[in-house]
Design a protein around this motif. Structure first.
Motif, PDB file in Angstrom:
ATOM      1  N   SER A  50       0.793  -1.231   0.000  1.00  0.00           N
ATOM      2  CA  SER A  50       0.000   0.000   0.000  1.00  0.00           C
ATOM      3  C   SER A  50       0.823   1.278   0.000  1.00  0.00           C
ATOM      4  O   SER A  50       0.295   2.349  -0.284  1.00  0.00           O
ATOM      5  N   LEU A  51       2.113   1.209   0.292  1.00  0.00           N
ATOM      6  CA  LEU A  51       2.946   2.412   0.327  1.00  0.00           C
ATOM      7  C   LEU A  51       3.637   2.702  -0.997  1.00  0.00           C
ATOM      8  O   LEU A  51       3.958   3.862  -1.287  1.00  0.00           O
ATOM      9  N   ALA A  59       2.552   8.045   4.191  1.00  0.00           N
ATOM     10  CA  ALA A  59       3.106   7.296   5.326  1.00  0.00           C
ATOM     11  C   ALA A  59       3.008   8.113   6.608  1.00  0.00           C
ATOM     12  O   ALA A  59       2.684   7.574   7.674  1.00  0.00           O
ATOM     13  N   LEU A  62      -0.416   7.848   7.946  1.00  0.00           N
ATOM     14  CA  LEU A  62      -0.741   6.533   8.523  1.00  0.00           C
ATOM     15  C   LEU A  62      -0.052   6.291   9.859  1.00  0.00           C
ATOM     16  O   LEU A  62      -0.659   5.742  10.786  1.00  0.00           O
ATOM     17  N   PHE A  63       1.210   6.671   9.946  1.00  0.00           N
ATOM     18  CA  PHE A  63       2.029   6.265  11.089  1.00  0.00           C
ATOM     19  C   PHE A  63       2.417   7.400  12.029  1.00  0.00           C
ATOM     20  O   PHE A  63       2.948   7.152  13.103  1.00  0.00           O
ATOM     21  N   ILE A 121       2.977  -3.024   8.172  1.00  0.00           N
ATOM     22  CA  ILE A 121       2.201  -1.817   7.922  1.00  0.00           C
ATOM     23  C   ILE A 121       0.936  -1.828   8.768  1.00  0.00           C
ATOM     24  O   ILE A 121       0.608  -0.837   9.433  1.00  0.00           O
ATOM     25  N   GLU A 122       0.239  -2.957   8.799  1.00  0.00           N
ATOM     26  CA  GLU A 122      -0.979  -3.072   9.609  1.00  0.00           C
ATOM     27  C   GLU A 122      -0.691  -2.925  11.101  1.00  0.00           C
ATOM     28  O   GLU A 122      -1.410  -2.267  11.819  1.00  0.00           O
ATOM     29  N   LEU A 124       1.751  -1.277  12.540  1.00  0.00           N
ATOM     30  CA  LEU A 124       2.125   0.096  12.878  1.00  0.00           C
ATOM     31  C   LEU A 124       0.936   1.052  12.779  1.00  0.00           C
ATOM     32  O   LEU A 124       0.947   2.103  13.418  1.00  0.00           O
ATOM     33  N   ARG A 125      -0.080   0.694  12.036  1.00  0.00           N
ATOM     34  CA  ARG A 125      -1.274   1.542  11.898  1.00  0.00           C
ATOM     35  C   ARG A 125      -2.111   1.530  13.158  1.00  0.00           C
ATOM     36  O   ARG A 125      -2.847   2.451  13.436  1.00  0.00           O
ATOM     37  N   ARG A 126      -2.038   0.466  13.941  1.00  0.00           N
ATOM     38  CA  ARG A 126      -2.880   0.320  15.135  1.00  0.00           C
ATOM     39  C   ARG A 126      -2.447   1.189  16.265  1.00  0.00           C
ATOM     40  O   ARG A 126      -1.376   1.583  16.472  1.00  0.00           O
TER      41      ARG A 126
END
Length: 126
Positions: A50-51, A59, A62-63, A121-122, A124-126
């Motif tokens: 996705s990046l 990014a 998101l993060f 990625i998932e 780090l999104r949480r």
């Protein structure tokens, strides 16, 4: 004796002339009228996540704030980290004057082993 002298003379001349031969393989000259490449060509994306193809703002959105933001030559690296993994996102402009886009993403565990990029990625999104 005369034959030995002739042999020595021939051998000496052969060695002398052999040293003057130079390179046996000619070097190719660049075609006239074509400019030399001076700009660094950014790497082409070979990953699919996705990046890839997104600018740095994607990014950052998101993060949040990156652990590292490093300029590397013509590129930029953002590093994000969490308890599950560390994510490095590399950005290069596809052409001069264009915005830099993500071309490569690396993920690893805090211990340094390779990690799955989409899973990181998932996480780090949480």
């Amino acid at each position: 004796m005369i034959q030995n002298r002739r042999l020595a003379t021939v051998a000496s001349l052969t060695l002398l002339l052999g040293g003057c031969a130079g390179n046996a393989i000619p070097r190719a000259a660049p075609p006239p009228g074509q400019p030399r490449a001076t700009a660094i060509t950014p790497p082409r994306p070979t990953q699919n996540n996705s990046l890839i193809g997104q600018n740095a703002n994607a990014a950052l959105g998101l993060f949040g704030k990156p652990r590292l933001d490093v300029a590397e030559g013509a590129g930029r690296k953002l590093q994000f980290s969490g308890s599950a993994c560390i994510l490095d996102v590399y950005y290069y402009a596809p052409r001069q004057g264009a915005d830099a886009l993500a071309t490569h993403v690396d993920a690893r565990t805090p211990e340094g082993r390779d990690a799955n990029v989409p899973s990181c990625i998932e996480a780090l999104r949480r």
